[in-house]
Design a protein around this motif. Structure first.
Motif, PDB file in Angstrom:
ATOM      1  N   GLY A  45      32.074  21.295  28.863  1.00 43.65           N
ATOM      2  CA  GLY A  45      32.159  20.366  27.732  1.00 43.65           C
ATOM      3  C   GLY A  45      32.302  18.909  28.138  1.00 43.65           C
ATOM      4  O   GLY A  45      32.234  18.024  27.292  1.00 43.65           O
ATOM      5  N   THR A  46      32.529  18.647  29.420  1.00 43.17           N
ATOM      6  CA  THR A  46      32.653  17.249  29.855  1.00 43.17           C
ATOM      7  C   THR A  46      31.262  16.669  30.093  1.00 43.17           C
ATOM      8  O   THR A  46      30.280  17.396  30.226  1.00 43.17           O
ATOM      9  CB  THR A  46      33.502  17.120  31.134  1.00 43.17           C
ATOM     10  N   LEU A  47      31.243  15.358  30.158  1.00 45.88           N
ATOM     11  CA  LEU A  47      29.976  14.661  30.326  1.00 45.88           C
ATOM     12  C   LEU A  47      29.676  14.510  31.821  1.00 45.88           C
ATOM     13  O   LEU A  47      30.489  13.987  32.569  1.00 45.88           O
ATOM     14  CB  LEU A  47      30.111  13.278  29.669  1.00 45.88           C
ATOM     15  N   GLY A  48      28.532  14.985  32.234  1.00 45.82           N
ATOM     16  CA  GLY A  48      28.136  14.833  33.629  1.00 45.82           C
ATOM     17  C   GLY A  48      27.558  13.451  33.875  1.00 45.82           C
ATOM     18  O   GLY A  48      27.246  12.733  32.929  1.00 45.82           O
ATOM     19  N   GLY A  49      27.434  13.081  35.145  1.00 50.16           N
ATOM     20  CA  GLY A  49      26.886  11.761  35.443  1.00 50.16           C
ATOM     21  C   GLY A  49      25.589  11.871  36.207  1.00 50.16           C
ATOM     22  O   GLY A  49      25.250  12.939  36.717  1.00 50.16           O
ATOM     23  N   HIS A  50      24.864  10.773  36.274  1.00 45.61           N
ATOM     24  CA  HIS A  50      23.673  10.779  37.098  1.00 45.61           C
ATOM     25  C   HIS A  50      23.327   9.392  37.628  1.00 45.61           C
ATOM     26  O   HIS A  50      23.942   8.402  37.242  1.00 45.61           O
ATOM     27  CB  HIS A  50      22.483  11.426  36.373  1.00 45.61           C
ATOM     28  N   VAL A  51      22.362   9.397  38.550  1.00 47.61           N
ATOM     29  CA  VAL A  51      21.865   8.142  39.094  1.00 47.61           C
ATOM     30  C   VAL A  51      20.417   8.012  38.646  1.00 47.61           C
ATOM     31  O   VAL A  51      19.638   8.967  38.726  1.00 47.61           O
ATOM     32  CB  VAL A  51      21.938   8.131  40.635  1.00 47.61           C
ATOM     33  N   THR A  52      20.094   6.830  38.127  1.00 50.53           N
ATOM     34  CA  THR A  52      18.746   6.570  37.635  1.00 50.53           C
ATOM     35  C   THR A  52      17.992   5.743  38.668  1.00 50.53           C
ATOM     36  O   THR A  52      18.527   4.761  39.189  1.00 50.53           O
ATOM     37  CB  THR A  52      18.837   5.796  36.304  1.00 50.53           C
ATOM     38  N   LYS A  53      16.784   6.149  38.957  1.00 51.46           N
ATOM     39  CA  LYS A  53      15.944   5.421  39.908  1.00 51.46           C
ATOM     40  C   LYS A  53      14.939   4.584  39.125  1.00 51.46           C
ATOM     41  O   LYS A  53      14.221   5.107  38.266  1.00 51.46           O
ATOM     42  CB  LYS A  53      15.226   6.426  40.810  1.00 51.46           C
ATOM     43  N   VAL A  54      14.943   3.284  39.383  1.00 50.37           N
ATOM     44  CA  VAL A  54      14.102   2.365  38.626  1.00 50.37           C
ATOM     45  C   VAL A  54      13.086   1.720  39.553  1.00 50.37           C
ATOM     46  O   VAL A  54      13.451   1.196  40.621  1.00 50.37           O
ATOM     47  CB  VAL A  54      14.959   1.251  37.970  1.00 50.37           C
TER      48      VAL A  54
END
Lengths: 378, 689
Positions: A143-152
């Protein structure tokens, strides 16, 4: 009826008071000379993040340069800036509240474009790509919010890839073809790992166990990275940890007599490297939340605290030390003071020997500095 | 505390001296009729309030009957309403810049509490069934009152209708923001012994309206629609009145979106404007009182309140997901003992007890640190009132004891023991003109709330109470000429100097998300309130036009202390009400809306203008934080038809009203980045039989 007439008169009087005065024009050096950009984070929900430029030639801080140069950009920078970096002639501002990465031409402060990224935190670069940590990953099984890394892709200004990491990833740094990400878990379930991403495949290859609630990451260019942990606000204190990127293992903790300096890190860029020294700002509280600020120098060859980097007692003028930056060419140390996070803060310049050279009022919650010379221009 | 005690002893002494020196005669109450501001059912000895309140009732309140109490309070001097815009936005009142935590709100004589954050949302109270709204600076100076009545720096009394005859009223309103508002009110009287009343209101609105922002001096310009401002409300109340007692129950259930501040954002991702809040409030309260003898009267009050709030930030917002449930309960009892020692000296002794609990479920991290606090508060008040021919004096001393405990055995804040004195004086220099000069001094505090003390891991359990000291001097001059064109005129002036010390201020600790409360603030407010009310009656008795005008102006200088955000230097309001048409029944000043307007086939036109001058938002007092003055013009026109049912010959009143608010479509915001609606309309149809 006389009363009505009186009322009408009053109305006309009050109506005449309302005049929109134009923003006074700002004298801008064009193109910009040597100096630094300063990001004022603003109040959360206050829509008042601002970008200033300190001009070394005139020794003046030009307030709100982004807004002045880009009057057509709706609501200026917007809400809650969280990171500021210069890369390849461009300035990148991570706007956390307004959820985008702003791209600015560093020589002119003109808006180039933006990339929408939900809840972004910090940015690092490798070649033509930027990597942005974001709190807004997928909802995890618990139920927790996961994180991520965005590649631009910086040429196309478009998101090209995403990689899941720990919860609420904050600071990050590129070393060779690896990306190191500090997972914080700041939304409640603290993380204690650094994620390692292989840039060639853009996949997470390892998690290094460090300490809870990790924050900023800085690489020393000699194979080591330094990571600040904000502790769990309980038994585990805030501290700075060192990882050897050759082995991807935790090697040591910066300390004083074997113990971490007892502080809380307010946020901002709370430490900066200069040669084999590191400067760290923090705030310690007693049981009644009376703050004591610390301005610690560490000798990186030994990992030990060597004293206070402010030597002229002007630290008493600082309310909340927040951001820190070092100018490699001059050895100057810049400290930002956010006061109460609501009032305008200040930016202060210290000589390498720790004496105050100047201090100037900035915007709300000044926290991030990016140095600029015309040579950086594209 | 010692100082306070000394002060009280001195005050009693002074009152004693004055008593023996002055002629011993009560002066006559010159006001034509007093408006009821309390639910007091006791045939109590008339202890005059020696300092007048600002009161809204009758026509001016009836005009606002589809609005909330906050909309009425805006018209008072010395008041700032913090309004986050729209129908669903939080509306709190700040009196003389002391802070909204210092305003006591009394509903039918009993305090409305919020131990969690200390602030009562005035948007929750509808004017639908309200008879009067009264604001007192300092405290209400009628000493026959509970200890609670002495315990806030300013007090707002909301008094609901009490049946005077059998009556049924249905009302429906609709208009901008897709608003539908319906209510029914039934009142029944069984002789003099018993009367009952029931009132139900349902409100539904999308809360959508256009707003517009642009860069001062040219540049960007944007128009958008305020979203997630929808509100659904059900409110139900019932009252029962006996000769010496009354019982009141209140239920409120709402579900609303919190539109949040307007910030720069990409339309593709929803951010802050997905928050929802659900509220369910219930209370039951009652009072019983009697005059036992010439000497002694009593009143006993009791209340039970149960409040639930659910705040949700859905994970889809990409911000920190929250699903927090807060359960609050309050039990309150009060015993008031009044002694009319003789016709010029009276005393009061009241004792109140209150118990508050807060239970919260807001996720693992929150609950790890949250103590689920409980607070026992005991208040004792002693007051003496002296009423001589020219001079009235009251002095009171309030003792407060508070004891916090934790449901889960956590360390809590230590007990509090505080003494708070007040002195009120009123002097009437001559009998020939109706001029009254008044002064008061009041020392009072607010306890840190549960949120202040125990919220999450940066809780500061050693917070001290926040103290206020008020000094006020003022005068009121009245002139009544019931049978002339200038029927009445009242001019009131007050100058005050307020201080707030140990002000509880939020400061961030570990990051912008974790703040703690500290006693570092200090405020100084120097101000004046001026209000003028006038009634003109034009034309003949049978066909007359009445013009009621109310002007109020407030000046405040807060530069002596820390900046007080959103405190304007100048603010004011103008209200003009015109009624004309054929009338019958009671002539002259109609006061007390219980004296049901006997007008027939009457028109009325109401105009109000509200002005708030330049003020600074939260932060440094720089031009970037300076907000432009705002002002709105509201207009309402209504037509009343008095019909008669053929079968029963009983009167049937039909009323149509059209409201146009913000007629010049002013773009304004009360709180920065919370845009207020532009021109909006409302049509109201009401039938009463």
């Amino acid at each position: 009826m006389k009363k009505l007439f009186t009322a009408a008169t009053v109305v006309i009087f009050f109506a005449s008071c309302r005049v929109d005065d134009p923003t006074p024009p700002i004298e801008l050096p064009d193109p910009l000379g040597d100096g630094f950009y300063l990001l004022n984070e603003g109040q959360m929900g206050g829509n008042n993040a601002t970008l200033d430029f300190y001009d070394y030639a005139s020794n003046k801080l030009i307030h709100n340069i982004f807004e002045a140069r880009n009057p057509m950009e709706t609501m200026g920078l917007g809400d809650t800036g969280n990171d500021l970096q210069l890369h390849d002639g461009r300035l990148y501002v991570v706007m956390n509240g307004s959820s985008y990465l702003e791209v600015i031409d560093a020589a002119t402060a003109l808006h180039i474009g933006r990339v929408t990224i939900p809840n972004p935190r910090s940015v690092a670069f490798s070649g033509r790509f930027a990597y942005v940590t974001s709190y807004a990953g997928a909802t995890l099984d618990d139920g927790t919010l996961g994180g991520h890394v965005t590649k631009v892709d910086l040429e196309l200004l478009r998101i090209v890839d995403e990689c899941s990491v720990g919860r609420q990833p904050d600071g990050l740094a590129v070393v060779g073809d690896k990306l190191y990400i500090a997972n914080s878990g700041g939304y409640g379930v603290f993380e204690s790992t650094v994620s390692v991403i292989d840039l060639s495949t853009f996949t997470e290859t390892k998690r290094i166990e460090v300490a809870p609630n990790l924050w900023r990451v800085r690489a020393d260019g000699k194979g080591k990275i330094y990571i600040s942990s904000r502790g769990d606000y309980g038994n585990i204190p805030a501290a700075i940890y060192v990882i050897d990127t050759a082995t991807d293992t935790l090697v040591t903790t910066l300390n004083q007599d074997g113990q971490p300096v007892p502080v809380r890190f307010l946020g901002g860029d709370n430490f900066a490297l200069l040669g084999d020294r590191m400067y760290v700002v923090g705030t310690a509280y007693d049981a009644e939340w009376n703050p004591t600020n610390t301005y610690t120098t560490y000798d990186l060859s030994t990992g030990l605290a060597t004293g206070n980097f402010i030597t002229d007692d002007t630290d008493a003028q600082i309310v909340s030390p927040y951001g820190l930056a070092t100018e490699p060419a001059t050895g100057e140390i810049f400290v930002t003071d956010t006061a109460d996070f609501l009032k305008d803060g200040t930016v202060r310049c210290y000589s390498p020997t720790g004496t105050l050279k100047w201090a100037v009022t900035a915007g709300v919650a000044p926290g991030h500095i990016a140095f600029f010379t015309p040579d950086d221009a594209r | 505390m010692k100082k306070a005690l000394k002060f009280f002893v001195f005050a009693v002494f002074v009152v004693g001296i004055l008593t023996s020196a002055e002629a011993q005669e009560v002066f006559q109450d010159a006001a034509p009729e007093t408006i009821r501001v309390d639910s007091i059912v006791v045939a109590a000895p008339a202890v005059r309030e020696i300092v007048p309140a600002q009161i809204l009732a009758d026509q001016q309140l009836r005009r606002l009957e589809t609005h909330s109490v906050a909309d009425a309070v805006r018209l008072f001097s010395g008041v700032q309403i913090k309004d986050y815009g729209g129908v669903g936005g939080l509306k709190t009142v700040n009196v003389r810049s002391l802070g909204s935590n210092h305003v006591g709100v009394f509903y039918d004589g009993i305090a409305v509490g919020n131990a969690q954050n200390g602030v009562v949302d005035l948007g929750r109270f509808s004017l639908d069934n309200v008879e009067s709204v009264a604001l007192y600076n300092g405290q209400r100076s009628a000493i026959f009152q509970s200890a609670k009545d002495f315990s806030s720096a300013a007090a707002l009394y909301i008094c609901t209708r009490r049946p005077v005859e059998n009556r049924f009223r249905a009302r429906v309103a609709g208009g901008s923001f897709d608003l539908i508002d319906g209510s029914v009110l039934a009142e029944r009287k069984f002789g003099d012994k018993l009367s009952i009343s029931a009132n139900v209101q349902v409100i539904n609105t999308s809360g959508r309206y256009k707003y517009h922002y642009s860069r001062p001096g040219g540049g960007w310009d944007t128009t958008a629609v305020r979203s997630n401002g929808d509100v659904r409300v059900v409110r139900a109340e019932a009252g029962l009145w006996g000769r010496t007692w009354n019982i009141k129950t209140y239920f409120y259930d709402s579900d609303r979106g919190l539109p949040g501040a307007v910030i720069k954002e990409d339309a593709a991702i929803a951010l802050r404007n997905n928050e929802r809040q659900r509220d369910r409030n219930f209370f039951a309260q009652g009072a019983v009182g009697q005059r036992i003898s010439r000497l002694y009267s009593y009143r006993v009050q009791a209340k039970y309140a149960n409040d639930y709030t659910n705040y949700v930030m859905p994970p889809s917002t990409t911000l920190r997901p929250v699903d927090a449930h807060y359960h609050q309960q309050e039990a309150y009892v009060s015993a008031v003992n009044f002694f009319a020692i003789n016709h010029w000296l009276s005393a009061n002794l009241s004792l109140d007890g209150q118990y508050n609990t807060l239970r919260a479920e807001a996720g693992e991290l929150f609950e790890r640190n949250f103590p689920h606090p409980r607070r026992l508060t005991a208040l004792g008040a002693a007051a003496i009132s002296l009423n001589l021919r020219n001079l009235s004096a009251q002095t009171s001393l309030l003792y407060t004891y508070a004891h916090d405990t934790s449901a889960v055995d956590r360390p809590m804040s230590k007990d509090r023991n505080v003494l708070s004195p007040t002195v009120v004086l009123a002097y009437r220099p001559t009998e020939s003109i109706d001029l009254e000069i008044r002064a008061f001094y009041k020392d009072i505090f607010r306890l840190p709330t549960f949120n202040d003390l125990y919220y999450t891991d940066a809780a500061n359990r050693v917070l001290r109470p926040e103290y206020t000291t008020q000094h006020n001097i003022g005068a009121t001059w009245r002139k009544f000429l019931p049978n002339s064109t200038f029927a009445s005129l009242e001019v009131s002036f007050d100058a005050y100097y307020n201080r707030v010390r140990d002000k509880i201020v939020a400061t961030p600790t570990s990051n912008q998300l974790v703040w703690t409360m500290t006693n570092i603030g200090r405020a100084e407010i120097l101000g004046t309130d001026i209000s003028i009310t006038q009634q003109l009656i034009l034309g003949s008795q049978a066909r007359k036009t009445t013009v009621d005008t109310r002007l109020s102006y407030t000046f405040q200088d807060t530069s002596g202390g820390d900046p007080v955000p959103y405190a304007p230097r100048h603010s004011g309001s103008v209200v003009v009400s015109l009624t004309w048409g054929r009338t019958s029944g009671k002539a002259g000043v109609v006061t007390g809306s219980n004296a049901r307007a006997r007008a027939e086939n009457q028109w009325s036109l109401d105009y109000s203008f509200i002005y708030t001058g330049e003020r600074y938002r939260l932060g440094s007092q720089t031009s970037a934080n300076l907000l432009k003055p705002w002002y709105t013009h509201d207009l309402a026109i209504s037509r009343e038809f008095a019909l008669r049912r053929a079968s029963t010959k009983r009167p049937v009143d039909l009323r149509f009203s059209l409201e146009v608010n913000n007629i010049f479509n002013q773009r304004y915001e009360v709180v920065r980045w919370y845009p207020m609606p532009g021109t909006n309309v409302k049509l109201i149809i009401s039938i009463s039989l």
